[in-house]
Design an enzyme around this catalytic site. Structure first.
Site: not given
Ligand code: A3P
Length: 295
Positions: A48, A109, A139
């Site tokens: 996340k 991860h 998140s």
């Molecule tokens: P939130 O849950 O705070 O919205 P991962 O890809 O490591 O699983 O992380 C997911 C997190 O990154 C989520 O955070 C998601 O919304 C955010 N995320 C994914 N794409 C994004 C983007 N283009 N800009 C900002 N945040 C992004």
């Protein structure tokens, strides 16, 4: 079928000193023996922290011009295989072995000590993305609610304390960000990025990434990428937003949830925040890492 989905939820157990679930330990031998190629690029994060965002940026940088068709038909989690995962449906190692692209973009991860040694031996480039602990845990909480291959999160207060104890899948955030940070001085092919910096100035962070990767996209290409990876655009993009993933329930919480710095303020109580800060100071006192919880 909700019962069937619930039956996917794994237990957490200690694996070589790190809290893990069987989905990420069952293929351990094959993962450890994975044969990296010198041009492989490993994208490493605590869950996340912005994995999908970084993955999509790299995917567009390398293949945005040449394989537009793939970008509209193959989801990001297949174009950038998740090395660690092994379920009845997918094996990250198999996906990576079968990837036709060059370079291969591979996601993990794992804490730094779990990375298969051939990545280091082949001197592969590694992109690590870190996110401030407070937004990261919020998140992760919403993710565990909606993703049925993760353990049941329980209530928020309990979840937050398990995060502080390092008892979520992939272990301690504190150990993860610090472990990777300590690798940096001895491994020049590691680029350490921060989610908050990407939010603050995506273009600047893409420039830094390009200089690390030795890429020089045209002004036009860079603009296309910067636009394409904005949160709202990725949220709409079915190949980037995980909407094709069957083990997640977007009615509970969408994968592209908020994409903000500071959403933790909507979750932490004043008391939780004070306790968290005090504990954080102790856990991070020997670290030179600096995070921003607001921008
Ligand atoms: P939130 O849950 O705070 O919205 P991962 O890809 O490591 O699983 O992380 C997911 C997190 O990154 C989520 O955070 C998601 O919304 C955010 N995320 C994914 N794409 C994004 C983007 N283009 N800009 C900002 N945040 C992004």
């Amino acid at each position: 079928d909700p019962d069937k989905m619930d039956s996917l939820r794994p237990e957490i157990f200690d694996f070589k000193g790190v809290s893990m679930s069987h989905y990420f330990t069952n293929n351990w031998e094959n993962i450890q023996n994975f044969q990296a190629r010198p041009d492989d690029i490993l994208i490493a994060t605590y869950p996340k922290a912005g994995t999908t965002w970084a993955s999509y940026i790299l995917d567009l940088l390398y293949f945005g011009q040449t394989s537009k068709e793939c970008q509209t038909s193959i989801p990001i989690y297949e174009r950038v295989p998740f090395l660690d995962i092994y379920t009845s449906e997918q094996s990250g190692v198999d996906l990576a072995d079968k990837l036709p692209t060059s370079p291969r973009l591979i996601k993990t991860h794992f804490p730094v000590q779990f990375v298969p040694k051939s990545f280091w031996e082949q001197n592969c480039r590694v992109v690590y993305v870190a996110r401030n602990a407070k937004d990261n845990v919020v998140s992760y909480f919403h993710f565990d609610r909606m993703n049925f291959v993760q353990p049941e999160p329980g209530d928020w207060n309990n979840y937050l304390h398990r995060f502080m104890e390092g008892k979520l899948v992939f272990g301690s955030w504190y150990d993860h960000v610090n472990g990777w940070w300590k690798k940096k001085p001895s491994y020049s092919k590691l680029h350490y990025m921060f989610y908050e910096d990407m939010i603050e100035d995506t273009g600047r962070e893409i420039d830094k990434l390009c200089s690390f990767l030795g890429l020089s996209p045209s002004v036009e290409e860079k603009k296309g990428i910067t636009d394409g990876v904005q949160f709202d655009n990725m949220k709409k993009n079915n190949m980037a937003n995980y909407s094709t993933c069957t083990v997640m329930d977007f009615k509970i919480s969408p994968f592209m949830r908020k994409g903000k710095v500071g959403d933790w303020k909507n979750h932490f109580t004043v008391a939780q925040n004070e306790e968290f800060d005090e504990d954080y100071e102790k856990k991070m006192k020997d670290s030179t890492l600096q995070f921003r919880t607001e921008i």
